[in-house]
Design a protein around this motif. Structure first.
Motif, PDB file in Angstrom:
ATOM      1  N   MET A   1       0.840  -1.181   0.000  1.00 22.84           N
ATOM      2  CA  MET A   1       0.000   0.000   0.000  1.00 22.84           C
ATOM      3  C   MET A   1       0.883   1.241   0.000  1.00 22.84           C
ATOM      4  O   MET A   1       1.878   1.308   0.685  1.00 22.84           O
ATOM      5  N   SER A   2       0.495   2.221  -0.756  1.00 23.45           N
ATOM      6  CA  SER A   2       1.293   3.429  -0.895  1.00 23.45           C
ATOM      7  C   SER A   2       0.930   4.444   0.175  1.00 23.45           C
ATOM      8  O   SER A   2      -0.202   4.527   0.625  1.00 23.45           O
ATOM      9  N   ARG A   3       1.905   5.242   0.544  1.00 24.36           N
ATOM     10  CA  ARG A   3       1.669   6.298   1.528  1.00 24.36           C
ATOM     11  C   ARG A   3       1.219   7.588   0.853  1.00 24.36           C
ATOM     12  O   ARG A   3       1.034   8.607   1.505  1.00 24.36           O
ATOM     13  N   PHE A   4       1.063   7.560  -0.456  1.00 28.30           N
ATOM     14  CA  PHE A   4       0.656   8.726  -1.225  1.00 28.30           C
ATOM     15  C   PHE A   4      -0.833   8.663  -1.556  1.00 28.30           C
ATOM     16  O   PHE A   4      -1.395   7.583  -1.681  1.00 28.30           O
ATOM     17  N   LEU A  53      10.465   5.730  -4.556  1.00 25.82           N
ATOM     18  CA  LEU A  53       9.413   6.173  -3.634  1.00 25.82           C
ATOM     19  C   LEU A  53       8.250   5.195  -3.545  1.00 25.82           C
ATOM     20  O   LEU A  53       7.630   5.074  -2.490  1.00 25.82           O
ATOM     21  N   VAL A  54       7.925   4.572  -4.657  1.00 21.10           N
ATOM     22  CA  VAL A  54       6.764   3.680  -4.695  1.00 21.10           C
ATOM     23  C   VAL A  54       7.142   2.369  -5.374  1.00 21.10           C
ATOM     24  O   VAL A  54       8.137   2.296  -6.090  1.00 21.10           O
ATOM     25  N   ASP A  55       6.352   1.356  -5.162  1.00 23.35           N
ATOM     26  CA  ASP A  55       6.524   0.088  -5.861  1.00 23.35           C
ATOM     27  C   ASP A  55       5.956   0.271  -7.265  1.00 23.35           C
ATOM     28  O   ASP A  55       4.743   0.345  -7.450  1.00 23.35           O
ATOM     29  N   GLY A  57       5.720  -1.679  -9.802  1.00 24.37           N
ATOM     30  CA  GLY A  57       4.855  -2.759 -10.266  1.00 24.37           C
ATOM     31  C   GLY A  57       3.445  -2.648  -9.727  1.00 24.37           C
ATOM     32  O   GLY A  57       2.474  -2.992 -10.404  1.00 24.37           O
ATOM     33  N   GLU A  58       3.328  -2.142  -8.528  1.00 20.63           N
ATOM     34  CA  GLU A  58       2.017  -1.996  -7.895  1.00 20.63           C
ATOM     35  C   GLU A  58       1.318  -0.713  -8.349  1.00 20.63           C
ATOM     36  O   GLU A  58       0.131  -0.717  -8.649  1.00 20.63           O
ATOM     37  N   CYS A  59       2.057   0.375  -8.405  1.00 23.49           N
ATOM     38  CA  CYS A  59       1.452   1.688  -8.668  1.00 23.49           C
ATOM     39  C   CYS A  59       1.393   2.060 -10.146  1.00 23.49           C
ATOM     40  O   CYS A  59       0.525   2.829 -10.545  1.00 23.49           O
ATOM     41  N   PHE A  60       2.337   1.563 -10.930  1.00 24.13           N
ATOM     42  CA  PHE A  60       2.424   1.965 -12.337  1.00 24.13           C
ATOM     43  C   PHE A  60       2.457   0.750 -13.265  1.00 24.13           C
ATOM     44  O   PHE A  60       3.230   0.707 -14.221  1.00 24.13           O
ATOM     45  N   SER A  61       1.620  -0.217 -13.026  1.00 26.37           N
ATOM     46  CA  SER A  61       1.658  -1.457 -13.808  1.00 26.37           C
ATOM     47  C   SER A  61       1.395  -1.213 -15.294  1.00 26.37           C
ATOM     48  O   SER A  61       2.018  -1.850 -16.147  1.00 26.37           O
ATOM     49  N   ASP A  62       0.492  -0.298 -15.632  1.00 23.26           N
ATOM     50  CA  ASP A  62       0.224  -0.010 -17.045  1.00 23.26           C
ATOM     51  C   ASP A  62       1.459   0.584 -17.718  1.00 23.26           C
ATOM     52  O   ASP A  62       1.774   0.243 -18.859  1.00 23.26           O
ATOM     53  N   LEU A  63       2.141   1.468 -17.018  1.00 28.38           N
ATOM     54  CA  LEU A  63       3.352   2.064 -17.569  1.00 28.38           C
ATOM     55  C   LEU A  63       4.404   0.985 -17.809  1.00 28.38           C
ATOM     56  O   LEU A  63       5.033   0.945 -18.869  1.00 28.38           O
ATOM     57  N   LEU A  64       4.588   0.097 -16.860  1.00 29.90           N
ATOM     58  CA  LEU A  64       5.595  -0.950 -17.005  1.00 29.90           C
ATOM     59  C   LEU A  64       5.261  -1.903 -18.148  1.00 29.90           C
ATOM     60  O   LEU A  64       6.165  -2.385 -18.838  1.00 29.90           O
ATOM     61  N   SER A  65       3.981  -2.146 -18.366  1.00 34.74           N
ATOM     62  CA  SER A  65       3.614  -3.068 -19.440  1.00 34.74           C
ATOM     63  C   SER A  65       3.818  -2.441 -20.816  1.00 34.74           C
ATOM     64  O   SER A  65       4.022  -3.155 -21.792  1.00 34.74           O
ATOM     65  N   GLY A  66       3.820  -1.111 -20.898  1.00 34.09           N
ATOM     66  CA  GLY A  66       3.938  -0.462 -22.193  1.00 34.09           C
ATOM     67  C   GLY A  66       5.273   0.185 -22.498  1.00 34.09           C
ATOM     68  O   GLY A  66       5.504   0.591 -23.630  1.00 34.09           O
ATOM     69  N   SER A  78      14.942  -2.492  -8.375  1.00 28.40           N
ATOM     70  CA  SER A  78      14.715  -3.728  -7.613  1.00 28.40           C
ATOM     71  C   SER A  78      16.038  -4.441  -7.310  1.00 28.40           C
ATOM     72  O   SER A  78      16.265  -4.898  -6.188  1.00 28.40           O
ATOM     73  N   ILE A  79      16.907  -4.521  -8.292  1.00 28.79           N
ATOM     74  CA  ILE A  79      18.218  -5.156  -8.087  1.00 28.79           C
ATOM     75  C   ILE A  79      19.025  -4.366  -7.066  1.00 28.79           C
ATOM     76  O   ILE A  79      19.662  -4.942  -6.180  1.00 28.79           O
ATOM     77  N   GLY A  80      18.995  -3.045  -7.167  1.00 28.06           N
ATOM     78  CA  GLY A  80      19.713  -2.205  -6.209  1.00 28.06           C
ATOM     79  C   GLY A  80      19.234  -2.429  -4.788  1.00 28.06           C
ATOM     80  O   GLY A  80      20.039  -2.470  -3.853  1.00 28.06           O
ATOM     81  N   ARG A  81      17.929  -2.579  -4.624  1.00 27.49           N
ATOM     82  CA  ARG A  81      17.387  -2.839  -3.281  1.00 27.49           C
ATOM     83  C   ARG A  81      17.861  -4.172  -2.743  1.00 27.49           C
ATOM     84  O   ARG A  81      18.203  -4.290  -1.565  1.00 27.49           O
ATOM     85  N   ARG A  82      17.883  -5.193  -3.600  1.00 34.41           N
ATOM     86  CA  ARG A  82      18.341  -6.513  -3.156  1.00 34.41           C
ATOM     87  C   ARG A  82      19.816  -6.486  -2.784  1.00 34.41           C
ATOM     88  O   ARG A  82      20.228  -7.103  -1.805  1.00 34.41           O
ATOM     89  N   ILE A  83      20.613  -5.772  -3.555  1.00 32.10           N
ATOM     90  CA  ILE A  83      22.045  -5.665  -3.248  1.00 32.10           C
ATOM     91  C   ILE A  83      22.235  -4.938  -1.922  1.00 32.10           C
ATOM     92  O   ILE A  83      23.041  -5.362  -1.091  1.00 32.10           O
TER      93      ILE A  83
END
Length: 103
Positions: A1-4, A53-55, A57-66, A78-83
């Motif tokens: 869930m987003s804080r925005f 700031l936000v996930d 995949g959760e908040c901008f799924s349409d943008l990511l798909s296009g 995501s890779i940076g966060r895992r590292i």
């Protein structure tokens, strides 16, 4: 869930969409679009900052798909966060050393 709020998320998505569109157009060599290296970098930086700031995949799924550019930036974040988690969790001495070096 987003804080925005929904309004804030829509504004962020509009900015992310515009930035990703410019990156995609430049990356695919569209005719009639002048590549401005500083603006290209600013668009990439904006996507990184928004996706931190936000996930995305959760908040901008349409943008990511296009948008291939948006997907690449989201994957890099995501890779940076895992590292970051791995360095802090599994290599605390390395984490301390890196913090001292970058300070």
């Amino acid at each position: 869930m987003s804080r925005f709020s929904e309004y804030e998320l829509r504004a962020m998505e509009a900015s992310a969409t515009a930035a990703a569109h410019y990156l995609d157009v430049c990356d695919f060599g569209a005719h009639g679009v002048r590549l401005d290296p500083a603006y290209y970098r600013a668009c990439g930086d904006l996507l990184v900052k928004l996706f931190l700031l936000v996930d995305a995949g959760e908040c901008f799924s349409d943008l990511l798909s296009g948008s291939p550019a948006a997907r690449e930036v989201a994957e890099a974040v995501s890779i940076g966060r895992r590292i970051e988690v791995s360095v802090n969790g599994y290599y605390p001495e390395l984490s301390l050393l890196l913090n001292r070096v970058t300070a």
